[in-house]
Design an enzyme around this catalytic site. Structure first.
Site, short mmCIF file in Angstrom:
data_model
loop_
_atom_site.label_atom_id
_atom_site.label_comp_id
_atom_site.label_asym_id
_atom_site.label_seq_id
_atom_site.Cartn_x
_atom_site.Cartn_y
_atom_site.Cartn_z
N HIS A 214 44.50 33.81 37.37
CA HIS A 214 44.92 32.52 37.92
C HIS A 214 44.41 32.36 39.36
CE1 HIS A 214 48.39 33.28 35.03
NE2 HIS A 214 47.95 32.11 34.61
N ASP B 288 40.47 31.75 27.71
CA ASP B 288 40.89 30.86 26.63
C ASP B 288 39.69 29.97 26.26
OD1 ASP B 288 44.03 31.25 26.57
OD2 ASP B 288 43.38 31.28 28.65
N ARG C 180 50.97 37.59 29.29
CA ARG C 180 51.62 38.22 28.14
C ARG C 180 51.38 39.74 28.08
NH1 ARG C 180 50.39 32.92 25.35
NH2 ARG C 180 52.40 32.10 24.67
P1 AMP Z 1 47.94 30.33 31.49
O1 AMP Z 1 48.87 30.33 32.66
O2 AMP Z 1 47.91 31.62 30.73
O3 AMP Z 1 48.10 29.11 30.61
O4 AMP Z 1 46.49 30.20 32.11
C1 AMP Z 1 46.17 29.20 33.04
C2 AMP Z 1 44.67 29.21 33.26
O5 AMP Z 1 44.28 30.49 33.72
C3 AMP Z 1 43.87 28.93 31.98
O6 AMP Z 1 42.76 28.10 32.28
C4 AMP Z 1 43.44 30.31 31.57
O7 AMP Z 1 42.26 30.32 30.81
C5 AMP Z 1 43.22 30.96 32.92
N1 AMP Z 1 43.28 32.42 32.78
C6 AMP Z 1 44.26 33.15 32.19
N2 AMP Z 1 43.94 34.46 32.21
C7 AMP Z 1 42.74 34.56 32.82
C8 AMP Z 1 41.87 35.65 33.17
N3 AMP Z 1 42.17 36.89 32.85
N4 AMP Z 1 40.71 35.36 33.80
C9 AMP Z 1 40.38 34.09 34.12
N5 AMP Z 1 41.16 33.03 33.84
C10 AMP Z 1 42.32 33.25 33.21
#
Ligand code: AMP
Length: 284
Positions: A37, A150, A187
């Protein structure tokens, strides 16, 4: 950094920035921040005058048996992390302010939402598209930043933006990993120590696949089978959700690797369902 909760406030702040000719970047998230993030926030900080990060555990993208209630949350830490990463506005609405009780309008990209994660999460991407469209309308960003972790989500958002003429540039950023290769994810918190130890094999298997491609293998079916047996040997835990080799934009199944091809996996490991991917390069 301002922490705001109402859609009306974020709309007012974003439109005021636009009126002052300031560029606005949006980073949509569900919180419980990690370095993945942060990398999106920092990219946004470097490329826009105002960085808005949304933190919203969006109920409509969870299936009835999924982890909406137990999704990890740590708002105090998230506020610190976002502030340190240069976010100007952290938008943390609650579900009732985002969805009317009789909300009934949905955005779907069915062709891209059907395979991969969509096969076991049939309403997930409809929820994602709808909330992202709402966030775009509330914040009118010049640019919105998403993670390649994602990949399917990113492909779907790009298609939605193209098909519906959203006036926003979509930027995809590389996967941020733990030192042992595990893709960072909120997660990952669900993993037991034994599962956490095995989990980096998901990434190791994808790297193994690129080695096979480097050695000349071009048959997608052979590569998918090789990945499966790699996981059987090295992961030894959990169950496969999917292993797929697909076109990176259309997500259609690949047969021969003439062009860069996405290898994507989802694996259930205890309480977690982990996803990872790698863009296989036949001509490095
Ligand atoms: P989430 O909070 O899991 O819905 O993710 C929010 C954003 O962060 C989304 O655009 C995800 O693809 C991105 N994201 C989550 N994990 C990663 C990671 N390990 N590397 C880069 N971006 C990430």
């Amino acid at each position: 950094m301002d922490v705001i909760t109402t859609p009306a406030d974020v709309r007012r702040i974003a439109s005021e920035a636009r009126r002052q000719d300031r560029t606005v970047a949006l980073v949509p998230t569900m919180g419980f921040f990690h370095a993945g993030h942060e990398s999106l926030m920092r990219w946004a900080r470097a490329h826009a005058d105002m960085v808005i990060c949304s933190l919203f555990v969006n109920p409509t993208q969870f299936g009835p048996t999924e982890d909406l209630a137990s999704y990890p949350r740590d708002p105090d830490r998230d506020i610190r992390v976002a502030s340190e990463a240069g976010v100007d506005v952290l938008f943390c609405p609650d579900a009732t302010s985002m969805y009317a009780p009789d909300h009934g309008t949905w955005i779907e990209v069915p062709e891209l939402a059907a395979p991969l994660c969509g096969a076991t999460r049939p309403t997930h991407f409809r929820g994602v598209c709808t909330v992202v469209a709402k966030l775009f309308h509330l914040t009118s960003p010049h640019v919105a930043v998403f993670g390649e972790k994602d990949w399917q989500q990113l492909a779907i958002i790009r298609r939605m933006v193209r098909d519906l003429d959203f006036n926003v540039e979509i930027v995809g950023r590389p996967i941020v990993r733990e030192p042992d290769g595990l893709a960072m994810s909120s997660r990952n918190k669900y993993l037991t120590p034994q599962e956490r130890q095995a989990a980096p094999q998901l990434h190791a298997g994808l790297l193994h696949l690129q080695h096979l491609v480097d050695a000349g293998e071009r048959d997608a079916m052979v590569l998918a089978r090789a990945l499966r047996s790699w996981y059987e040997q090295h992961l030894g835990l959990g169950t496969k959700d999917y292993i797929a080799l697909v076109h990176p934009e259309t997500l259609a199944p690949a047969s021969r690797l003439e062009e860069p091809t996405l290898a994507a996996v989802a694996w259930r490991l205890g309480k977690a369902r982990l996803i990872d991917n790698l863009l296989l390069q036949p001509h490095p």
